[in-house]
Design an enzyme around this catalytic site. Structure first.
Site, PDB file in Angstrom:
ATOM      1  N   SER A 203       0.869  -1.125  -0.091  1.00 52.13           N
ATOM      2  CA  SER A 203       0.068  -0.020  -0.308  1.00 52.13           C
ATOM      3  C   SER A 203       0.851   1.273  -0.013  1.00 52.13           C
ATOM      4  O   SER A 203       1.501   1.493  -0.854  1.00 52.13           O
ATOM      5  CB  SER A 203      -1.049  -0.130   1.176  1.00 52.13           C
ATOM      6  N   ASP A 383      -8.097  -5.959  -6.671  1.00 59.68           N
ATOM      7  CA  ASP A 383      -7.932  -4.759  -6.098  1.00 59.68           C
ATOM      8  C   ASP A 383      -8.097  -3.607  -6.977  1.00 59.68           C
ATOM      9  O   ASP A 383      -7.662  -3.503  -7.910  1.00 59.68           O
ATOM     10  CB  ASP A 383      -6.357  -4.749  -5.457  1.00 59.68           C
ATOM     11  N   HIS A 440      -6.603  -6.152  -2.048  1.00 56.14           N
ATOM     12  CA  HIS A 440      -5.463  -5.423  -1.605  1.00 56.14           C
ATOM     13  C   HIS A 440      -4.624  -6.204  -0.598  1.00 56.14           C
ATOM     14  O   HIS A 440      -3.413  -5.984  -0.759  1.00 56.14           O
ATOM     15  CB  HIS A 440      -6.111  -4.055  -1.045  1.00 56.14           C
TER      16      HIS A 440
END
Length: 463
Positions: A203, A383, A440
């Site tokens: 991330s 994602d 994710h």
């Protein structure tokens, strides 16, 4: 358009987190007086397995950072960076050292430790049990490396400061603290200093990792302190080159059938570019590009943009047990953090990072590749927020001596136990992997594929 603080609050509440503090600002140092690293062995409470501590080989500690405002003008002020350290279960003396970093910005790496690639799960009664996947197998990184989970930047997790001026506003500032920490860690643990070194994260670590690696490389080149034997970087579910990746949002949403062709046309193709220039330009780009993403999110309704297979019924995820567990007095005593409160994700770190958000950190990677540092970029097929479309595009577009060979290399199946688990492309030092059936948080969704991905990559085995 949602402003950054609102976005931060929405993000944190979406994980069912309600921290008492926005950021860890402490008026006095309740636990430590030492100037460098202070470590202690952990005695975590475990459920149903009194021997689990023996398997962990773990410590936790604080490091007092020198390059902060609080350290520079008043010895009674301080900033301490918190970390967990777990020895490899294979061969700690020769296995690589991996630093794992979570994103946010402003989220503790304890999220990864307890929900993704660590050995434990937190139960409803706030004890620890082995991960369901396998008694050892889900402890992904410790199978092949010694692993450090570090809470950064300032004020994240158990890391804390006595001066709000120490809250970092960009990844370069965070890189200064990271480099100081690694120097102190290897000074305190010289037996690991010559081991291969990797930085892995997810991330918002898409920004941290290139910046941190660049700082390590400059330190090595300038012969500062202890030489760090950096071998590779792995960026999972990241947004590294905003100009390319934000342009991919509409294409990704259309290909996933989240929006119609009419929606796609209405979004337009005019996006503000990323910038390495003045913060005001980066801030404007943040607002412009976030507005595009928010338009898509508004159109998809309750669809979870971290994993489009799922719906958000008020919450997208529930990570509240982590905050509740680590803030227990018995756990804080076991960690040696005194009265410091654990803050899983915080607004006061997220918000000042908005000028950094739109900066292009791909620009430092080619020099790292040319210097022999390998790179793995991976993304989950479901994602949306850091989608594989944008990641594949910036990796292809990156200009370096191996670009032509990489772009012309065909993608091949990534197989685990004979089953296709993704699609990968690799040439020389660069590897890209699209992971099937993952959102994710890839290690959480596909632990076995994550194990094989990291094992093969670190060991130099083609994916």
């Amino acid at each position: 358009m949602e402003f950054p603080k609102t976005q931060a609050e929405k993000f944190i509440r979406g994980l069912n987190l309600f921290p008492e503090l926005d950021v860890n600002i402490a008026e006095e140092d309740p636990a430590f007086t030492a100037s460098k690293i202070v470590e202690k062995g952990l005695l975590f409470p475990c459920l149903g397995d009194p021997t689990c501590v023996e398997y962990l080989g773990h410590t936790a500690g604080y490091y007092r950072l020198p390059h902060t405002k609080s350290a520079s003008y008043n010895l009674h002020l301080f900033f301490r960076m918190f970390y967990f350290f777990f020895q490899s279960r294979n061969n700690p003396i020769t296995d690589p050292v991996v630093v794992y970093i979570t994103g946010g910005p402003g989220c503790s790496t304890s999220l990864a430790l307890f929900y993704e690639n660590g050995p434990f799960q937190i139960t409803d009664n706030l004890s620890l049990v082995w991960n369901d996947f396998d008694i050892f197998m889900n402890d992904i990184l410790r199978q092949v490396s010694n692993i450090i989970y570090v809470d950064q930047t300032t004020g994240t997790g158990f890391s804390y400061t006595s001066d709000k001026a120490d809250i970092r506003t960009d990844s370069q500032g965070a890189a200064v603290d990271f480099y100081d920490f690694m120097q102190a860690f290897f000074e305190a643990h010289p037996q690991y200093a010559r081991n291969d070194f990797y930085i892995i994260g997810e991330s918002y670590a898409r920004h941290y990792i290139p910046a941190f690696a660049d700082r390590v490389q400059r330190g090595n080149n300038n012969k500062e302190g202890i030489h760090i034997n950096m071998k590779g970087l792995a960026i999972g579910s990241g947004l590294t080159e905003p100009e390319i990746q934000y342009k991919a949002y509409a294409d990704c949403a259309l290909s996933m059938k989240l929006i119609t062709q009419s929606d796609y046309n209405s979004l337009g193709r005019s996006l503000a570019g990323s910038s390495s220039g003045p913060s005001s330009a980066c801030t404007k780009a943040f607002y412009d590009c976030t507005g595009i993403f928010n338009s898509i999110v508004n159109k998809i309704g309750r669809t979870n943009f971290f994993d489009i297979r799922k719906k958000c019924a008020g919450l997208c995820y529930d990570f509240s047990k982590l905050e509740n567990f680590l803030n227990q007095k018995s756990v804080r005593q076991a960690l040696g953090v005194g009265d410091i409160q654990f803050v899983t994700c915080n607004r006061s770190v997220y918000d000042p990072m908005k000028p950094d958000w739109m900066k292009n950190y791909e620009v430092v990677i080619p020099a790292l590749l040319e210097n022999g540092v390998k790179l793995l970029v991976y993304a989950g097929e479901y994602d949306l927020v850091c989608n594989w479309h944008g990641n594949a595009r910036w990796v292809d577009a990156m200009v370096w001596s191996g670009q032509k060979n990489f772009v012309s290399t065909p993608s091949v199946p990534f197989k685990v136990d004979g089953v296709e688990a993704g699609l990968t492309k690799s040439s020389e030092l660069l590897t890209f992997l699209k992971v099937y059936n993952a959102g994710h948080w890839i290690p959480k969704d596909q632990p076995k594929a994550s194990i094989e991905m990291i094992k093969r990559w670190i060991q130099g085995i083609p994916l």
